[in-house]
Scaffold this motif. Structure first.
Motif, mmCIF file in Angstrom:
data_model
loop_
_atom_site.group_PDB
_atom_site.id
_atom_site.type_symbol
_atom_site.label_atom_id
_atom_site.label_comp_id
_atom_site.label_asym_id
_atom_site.label_seq_id
_atom_site.Cartn_x
_atom_site.Cartn_y
_atom_site.Cartn_z
ATOM 1 N N ARG A 291 0.862 -1.422 -0.169
ATOM 2 C CA ARG A 291 0.002 0.077 0.085
ATOM 3 C C ARG A 291 0.989 0.932 0.083
ATOM 4 N N ILE A 292 2.041 1.117 0.787
ATOM 5 C CA ILE A 292 2.871 2.468 0.728
ATOM 6 C C ILE A 292 3.421 2.609 -0.810
ATOM 7 N N VAL A 293 3.784 1.740 -1.278
ATOM 8 C CA VAL A 293 4.308 1.835 -2.835
ATOM 9 C C VAL A 293 3.280 2.231 -3.569
ATOM 10 N N SER A 339 -1.433 20.344 6.460
ATOM 11 C CA SER A 339 -2.034 19.578 7.158
ATOM 12 C C SER A 339 -3.106 18.753 6.056
ATOM 13 N N LYS A 340 -3.121 19.658 4.595
ATOM 14 C CA LYS A 340 -3.973 19.387 3.501
ATOM 15 C C LYS A 340 -3.380 18.361 2.786
ATOM 16 N N SER A 341 -2.128 17.764 2.729
ATOM 17 C CA SER A 341 -1.384 16.936 1.937
ATOM 18 C C SER A 341 -1.644 15.435 2.343
ATOM 19 N N LEU A 342 -2.878 15.305 2.253
ATOM 20 C CA LEU A 342 -3.103 13.996 2.688
ATOM 21 C C LEU A 342 -2.699 12.636 2.032
ATOM 22 N N GLY A 343 -2.091 12.785 1.197
ATOM 23 C CA GLY A 343 -1.363 11.488 0.611
ATOM 24 C C GLY A 343 -0.040 11.342 1.431
ATOM 25 N N ILE A 344 0.833 12.550 1.845
ATOM 26 C CA ILE A 344 1.873 12.339 2.466
ATOM 27 C C ILE A 344 1.661 12.183 4.014
ATOM 28 N N ILE A 345 0.462 12.473 4.531
ATOM 29 C CA ILE A 345 0.051 12.248 5.873
ATOM 30 C C ILE A 345 -0.244 10.844 5.977
ATOM 31 N N GLY A 346 -1.004 10.104 5.124
ATOM 32 C CA GLY A 346 -1.092 8.859 4.822
ATOM 33 C C GLY A 346 -0.275 7.837 4.914
ATOM 34 N N LEU A 347 0.946 8.384 4.103
ATOM 35 C CA LEU A 347 2.141 7.363 3.985
ATOM 36 C C LEU A 347 2.657 7.549 5.381
ATOM 37 N N GLU A 349 1.548 7.948 8.187
ATOM 38 C CA GLU A 349 0.659 7.289 9.279
ATOM 39 C C GLU A 349 1.143 5.696 9.298
ATOM 40 N N ARG A 350 1.021 5.354 8.059
ATOM 41 C CA ARG A 350 1.359 3.978 7.766
ATOM 42 C C ARG A 350 2.732 3.386 8.200
ATOM 43 N N VAL A 351 3.729 4.296 7.956
ATOM 44 C CA VAL A 351 5.098 3.990 8.395
ATOM 45 C C VAL A 351 5.329 4.087 9.876
ATOM 46 N N GLN A 352 4.588 5.060 10.560
ATOM 47 C CA GLN A 352 4.659 5.167 12.015
ATOM 48 C C GLN A 352 4.132 4.091 12.783
ATOM 49 N N LEU A 353 2.885 3.538 12.219
ATOM 50 C CA LEU A 353 2.112 2.349 12.795
ATOM 51 C C LEU A 353 3.342 1.226 12.844
ATOM 52 N N LEU A 354 4.207 1.164 11.886
ATOM 53 C CA LEU A 354 5.220 -0.072 12.061
ATOM 54 C C LEU A 354 6.466 0.371 12.486
ATOM 55 N N ARG A 355 6.495 1.604 13.435
ATOM 56 C CA ARG A 355 7.620 1.944 13.922
ATOM 57 C C ARG A 355 8.828 2.322 13.250
ATOM 58 N N GLY A 356 8.426 3.008 12.032
ATOM 59 C CA GLY A 356 9.430 3.026 10.890
ATOM 60 C C GLY A 356 9.770 4.777 10.951
ATOM 61 N N GLN A 357 10.379 5.130 9.871
ATOM 62 C CA GLN A 357 10.709 6.390 9.852
ATOM 63 C C GLN A 357 10.603 6.742 8.316
ATOM 64 N N PHE A 358 10.068 8.171 8.302
ATOM 65 C CA PHE A 358 9.617 8.495 6.825
ATOM 66 C C PHE A 358 10.129 9.884 6.529
ATOM 67 N N PHE A 359 10.571 9.919 5.232
ATOM 68 C CA PHE A 359 11.231 11.404 4.988
ATOM 69 C C PHE A 359 10.723 11.607 3.485
ATOM 70 N N ILE A 360 10.353 12.869 3.222
ATOM 71 C CA ILE A 360 9.938 13.082 1.881
ATOM 72 C C ILE A 360 10.652 14.740 1.434
ATOM 73 N N GLY A 361 11.062 14.825 0.357
ATOM 74 C CA GLY A 361 11.713 16.106 0.107
ATOM 75 C C GLY A 361 12.307 16.106 -1.493
ATOM 76 N N LYS A 362 12.732 17.107 -1.572
ATOM 77 C CA LYS A 362 13.193 17.331 -3.187
ATOM 78 C C LYS A 362 14.493 16.523 -3.259
ATOM 79 N N ALA A 363 14.597 15.943 -4.474
ATOM 80 C CA ALA A 363 15.779 14.995 -4.689
ATOM 81 C C ALA A 363 16.983 15.984 -5.186
ATOM 82 N N LYS A 364 18.171 15.532 -5.102
ATOM 83 C CA LYS A 364 19.464 16.404 -5.305
ATOM 84 C C LYS A 364 19.207 16.852 -7.155
ATOM 85 N N GLY A 365 18.877 15.809 -7.886
ATOM 86 C CA GLY A 365 18.872 16.231 -9.479
ATOM 87 C C GLY A 365 17.472 16.686 -9.775
#
Length: 379
Positions: A291-293, A339-347, A349-365
């Protein structure tokens, strides 16, 4: 403002231990009173930088430039007193611990201080109480700031939760509409064709005319092909809800299937790099990873304007690493925090439920980079 030593000085009160250094702004027209107050603070072992002003213009300038941790203001200046200074700060919504210094404290003045919200007041005959008053006022401000941060974070969390619940409801309705459309477009038309074929065959068999065995065989073959189409359509619709390959072959084959379907639907090249050591994942983690992918690829298709997506999955030391890169326009910082970026929030939340770490940002290229780390042993 004067720049004499008596007006601006740094005092490092005894001891070698590193202590907090306070910024103290005196609104006072009597340098002798300032010297007495500084003496009491030094005797108490306080470390501080201080500056003295005695008029309105200098006061507001130094509030901005000096950035005091606390303000000590004389109540009885001739042109501009402490109470007026405090009201100016309130009007400009500047929150700085504020202590009123006065020669005489009447019941009326004490009540006025309380009503205005002044943090404390000190009599000029009781300067020994000044260090405790300063520390108390600063700690009170820190507690209020912390409470406000918690309140703000809680408010944002509630807003995100509300939006996620709404999004979940909308997603359910959208999924129902998609299923209904697929049933109508895929199964409905094929079932109608099947009904027509059966009706035609029945008519041929009941008219009394001689019907060759070959003709009957051909009709049944056509009906059989139509039934195969129905089975294929039903399988395709059910795969959209939960791919059979996820249960039959496993998570990595399911993601490969997902990538192929994504390319077909969106005309975006999707490159998948899987780990050489494909250890078995728990059912919970497999579904979550799928589901994350899926969610990440949906975000790419909707927002990125990319024509290439790369997915890297690796597993090392009971940790799953997932990275998704696209070459699109790239995500902005305000979109990440919104708080309106629901796709990011959903991702997240899924990761945090699995005790994981989540990062999103601009790629170098250019484009957007999503990085996820999840422990594979969540027991």
């Amino acid at each position: 403002m004067n720049n004499n030593d008596e007006d601006q000085l740094v005092v490092d009160a005894g001891g070698t231990d590193v202590e907090e250094v306070y910024q103290i702004l005196f609104l006072e027209d009597n340098p002798d009173d300032v010297e007495l107050m500084e003496h009491e603070l030094t005797e108490a072992g306080m470390h501080f930088n201080s500056i003295r002003v005695d008029n309105k213009n200098e006061f507001m300038q130094e509030v901005t430039a000096f950035r005091p941790d606390v303000i000590l203001a004389d109540y009885s200046l001739s042109m501009f007193n402490g109470m007026q200074a405090f009201r100016m700060l309130k009007e400009k919504k500047i929150a700085v611990p504020f202590i009123l210094v006065t020669g005489v404290l009447s019941e009326h003045l004490a009540l006025e201080c309380i009503n205005e919200g002044i943090d404390d007041f000190v009599l000029k005959s009781s300067f020994k109480r000044l260090p405790a008053a300063i520390i108390g006022s600063i700690r009170k401000k820190e507690m209020e700031d912390e409470k406000n941060r918690f309140a703000s974070a809680l408010k944002k969390s509630h807003e995100e939760l509300r939006l996620l619940v709404n999004r979940h409801q909308v997603s359910i309705e959208e999924e129902r509409m998609n299923i209904a459309r697929d049933l109508h477009d895929e199964l409905g038309q094929v079932l109608t064709a099947l009904k027509i074929d059966i009706a035609m065959l029945r008519k041929k068999l009941t008219t009394g005319k001689e019907v060759s065995e070959q003709m009957i065989s051909n009709e049944f073959e056509a009906i059989s092909k139509t039934v195969d189409k129905i089975a294929s359509s039903a399988k395709q619709i059910s795969s959209g809800l939960r791919p059979e390959v996820l249960d039959d072959l496993g998570i990595f084959e399911a993601i490969q299937w997902q990538v192929i379907e994504f390319e077909k639907r969106n005309k975006i090249v999707c490159q998948l790099y899987l780990p050489s050591d494909q250890a078995e994942l728990t059912k919970e983690l497999s579904i979550a990873l799928f589901r994350i992918v899926q969610e990440a690829l949906t975000n790419v298709a909707r927002h990125s304007f990319a024509d290439l997506v790369q997915i890297y999955i690796d597993m090392r030391d009971d940790v799953l690493f997932l990275e998704i890169l696209d070459n699109g326009k790239g995500i902005e910082d305000d979109q990440i925090r919104s708080s309106k970026s629901l796709g990011i929030i959903g991702l997240r939340e899924r990761v945090q439920l699995l005790r994981g770490q989540f990062f999103i940002g601009k790629a170098k290229g250019g484009g957007t980079k999503v990085s996820i780390i999840i422990p594979t042993n969540n027991s």
